[in-house]
Structure formats: C-alpha cells, structure tokens
Design a protein around this motif. Structure first.
Motif, mmCIF file in Angstrom:
data_model
loop_
_atom_site.group_PDB
_atom_site.id
_atom_site.type_symbol
_atom_site.label_atom_id
_atom_site.label_comp_id
_atom_site.label_asym_id
_atom_site.label_seq_id
_atom_site.Cartn_x
_atom_site.Cartn_y
_atom_site.Cartn_z
ATOM 1 N N GLU A 135 -3.814 -7.462 10.362
ATOM 2 C CA GLU A 135 -4.721 -6.358 10.121
ATOM 3 C C GLU A 135 -4.063 -5.269 9.272
ATOM 4 O O GLU A 135 -2.832 -5.220 9.132
ATOM 5 C CB GLU A 135 -5.216 -5.787 11.459
ATOM 6 C CG GLU A 135 -6.040 -6.785 12.275
ATOM 7 C CD GLU A 135 -6.541 -6.181 13.583
ATOM 8 O OE1 GLU A 135 -5.886 -5.227 14.073
ATOM 9 O OE2 GLU A 135 -7.573 -6.655 14.102
ATOM 10 N N GLN A 136 -4.946 -4.421 8.727
ATOM 11 C CA GLN A 136 -4.458 -3.305 7.917
ATOM 12 C C GLN A 136 -3.592 -2.371 8.758
ATOM 13 O O GLN A 136 -3.927 -2.056 9.899
ATOM 14 C CB GLN A 136 -5.651 -2.536 7.349
ATOM 15 C CG GLN A 136 -5.313 -1.589 6.226
ATOM 16 C CD GLN A 136 -5.057 -2.323 4.930
ATOM 17 O OE1 GLN A 136 -5.539 -3.424 4.718
ATOM 18 N NE2 GLN A 136 -4.283 -1.715 4.049
ATOM 19 N N LYS A 144 0.214 -3.387 0.559
ATOM 20 C CA LYS A 144 -1.219 -3.111 0.706
ATOM 21 C C LYS A 144 -1.604 -3.066 2.177
ATOM 22 O O LYS A 144 -2.461 -2.275 2.593
ATOM 23 C CB LYS A 144 -2.038 -4.169 -0.023
ATOM 24 C CG LYS A 144 -3.538 -3.952 0.096
ATOM 25 C CD LYS A 144 -4.331 -4.990 -0.693
ATOM 26 C CE LYS A 144 -5.830 -4.763 -0.549
ATOM 27 N NZ LYS A 144 -6.613 -5.759 -1.303
ATOM 28 N N TYR A 145 -0.969 -3.895 2.989
ATOM 29 C CA TYR A 145 -1.281 -3.911 4.420
ATOM 30 C C TYR A 145 -0.568 -2.778 5.149
ATOM 31 O O TYR A 145 -0.800 -2.584 6.342
ATOM 32 C CB TYR A 145 -0.862 -5.250 5.028
ATOM 33 C CG TYR A 145 -1.729 -6.415 4.584
ATOM 34 C CD1 TYR A 145 -2.836 -6.824 5.347
ATOM 35 C CD2 TYR A 145 -1.453 -7.094 3.415
ATOM 36 C CE1 TYR A 145 -3.627 -7.884 4.931
ATOM 37 C CE2 TYR A 145 -2.238 -8.142 2.973
ATOM 38 C CZ TYR A 145 -3.333 -8.533 3.745
ATOM 39 O OH TYR A 145 -4.118 -9.578 3.340
ATOM 40 N N VAL A 195 -6.141 2.587 6.934
ATOM 41 C CA VAL A 195 -7.541 2.656 6.483
ATOM 42 C C VAL A 195 -8.028 4.091 6.628
ATOM 43 O O VAL A 195 -7.813 4.716 7.649
ATOM 44 C CB VAL A 195 -8.417 1.703 7.324
ATOM 45 C CG1 VAL A 195 -9.872 1.795 6.875
ATOM 46 C CG2 VAL A 195 -7.918 0.287 7.202
#
Length: 256
Positions: free
Chosen positions: A221-222, A251-252, A256
């Motif tokens: 997951e992010q 990127k991860y 978010v």
C-alpha cells in the motif's frame, strides 16, 4: 746696383720659404708622454676590497601564502555501479536438492553477516518456502549483507502443507548497501491477498537498484516504503510481474 741685387735675392728666399710652408702644412706636435705609475712601496701590502655581505635568500611564496587555509570540501559519497541483474528463478522448477534446503515455516530470515563471509546472504539465491504469518527479511548489522542477492518467497496452497498467511511484516535494509542490487521474487499460489507492511531502506544506498517483484495477490500500500537513507531508494523498482516496467519505490513512500 749691388744693393738692388741683394734685395731681390732676399725676396726670392722669402717666397721659397712660404711655398714650402703651404705644401707641407703645419707639423703636428706629439702628445706629451704619460708619467709612469708610482712604484709600490716595498713591505706595504695592498688593502683588499671589503667583502660584500651575502644576499638574503629568497623564500619562495607558497600559493595562497598569508591566506587562511581553505576548509576541505566535505566528502560526497560516490554512487556505486549497479551489479548485473539476475534472472528470476521459477520456484516450481527448482531442483529437488534446492527445495530441500528452503526455509520452511519460519518467521524471519536473518541476514546480518557481511558480504564474503560463509553463511552470508550476499550474492546468493535464497528460496523461502511457506513462511509464517508476519515473516520478515532482516538485512541489517553488517554492510552489504544482502548485496545483489536473490530472495524467492514461495507461498504454496494450504493443501500442500502451507500455513495461514495474511501479512509479510516487511524487508528491513538498515545497513549501508544492505539490499543494493538485490531482487525479491514473490510467488503466491493462493487466491487470498497477502499484504506487505513495510519496506525500510534506512542506510547509505541501502535499496539502490533493488527490485521487488510482487506477483499475483501480493499487495503493498501507499506509504509502506521508507527511504530515509542517503540515496537509499535510487533506482529501486516495485513491479507487479517480471514483465512489468515497474514504478519507483519512492512513489510508494509518498503519503496519500
């Protein structure tokens, strides 16, 4: 008569003398001779010339003399060259001798030995079969502990003797160059999704050029990737399959 002849003779002599003076010119007078040098008095030595003091030696000027020494430039870590990529291993085609060496039903793979030491995980293909729930890979302690290694995590169906597995705790590369150029292949033969909680790259170039191939039903997951080390995630890639282009690990790491 006699006086007239004598006067004419005198005039003739005078005219002859003038003619000789005109033809010969005025005779040059020689220069007077120079007086000889005074003789040296016997027994009186000549005074020697006074010695001249030696010239002071010239000290060469060093570049920047008189200036305070410049502070040395801080050492910049050089990014090493990526090792050649290793071809992924199909776990279902491993020789029986290697399958018997796989680590079954364990909850941790400890890779704390440095590269080049017997038992080190560095530059080695390591198959892990059916790990326990909460399994983790620890590439810590010594530098290059998992350098250019290939870790193959094989998750078989439960009917083949596997244990329930919902979460992999993560991969911890906490030393310098810990997982530099390493490849992690995950093969999940189950229909249930398995989550990867964390990939920690906390060391100098600890996950540089590392590749994580998730495979089917493996989820990250992010915000599950951490890259606090210098250059720790440079060139690090997370792929869904071996044929996938992949995305940067950084990127991860973004929330978010």
């Amino acid at each position: 008569m006699f006086k007239m002849i004598f006067a004419m003779f005198i005039m003739y002599q005078l005219s002859s003398g003038n003619r000789l003076l005109l033809q010969g010119g005025i005779p040059s007078v020689p220069a007077p001779p120079q007086p000889p040098p005074a003789p040296q008095q016997p027994g009186v030595p000549q005074q020697p010339a006074a010695p001249q003091p030696p010239a002071a030696p010239v000290t060469p000027q060093q570049p920047g003399a008189g200036q305070p020494p410049a502070a040395p430039a801080p050492a910049v870590p050089q990014q090493p060259v990526a090792p050649p990529p290793t071809a992924p291993i199909n776990p279902w085609q491993l020789p029986q001798s290697i399958q018997q060496q796989t680590m079954k039903a364990q909850n941790m793979m400890d890779c704390s030995l440095p590269s080049g030491v017997f038992g080190s995980c560095s530059q080695t293909a390591i198959p892990v079969r059916n790990p326990q729930d909460g399994f983790e890979v620890a590439c810590d302690g010594a530098p290059m502990s998992c350098y250019a290694s290939q870790i193959n995590i094989i998750i078989e169906p439960l009917i083949n003797g596997g244990m329930p597995l919902t979460t992999i705790k993560g991969f911890f590369a906490t030393s310098d160059y810990a997982m530099y150029g390493a490849t992690v292949n995950m093969f999940n033969a189950r229909s249930e999704q398995i989550y990867i909680e964390k990939i920690m790259c906390d060391g100098l170039y600890s996950c540089t050029f590392a590749t994580f191939i998730l495979g089917e039903n493996m989820v990250i997951e992010q915000g599950a990737v951490f890259c606090p080390g210098i250059g720790s995630c440079d060139g690090c890639i997370i792929k869904q399959s071996i044929f996938d282009v992949g995305e940067p690990c950084s990127k991860y790491a973004e929330q978010v």
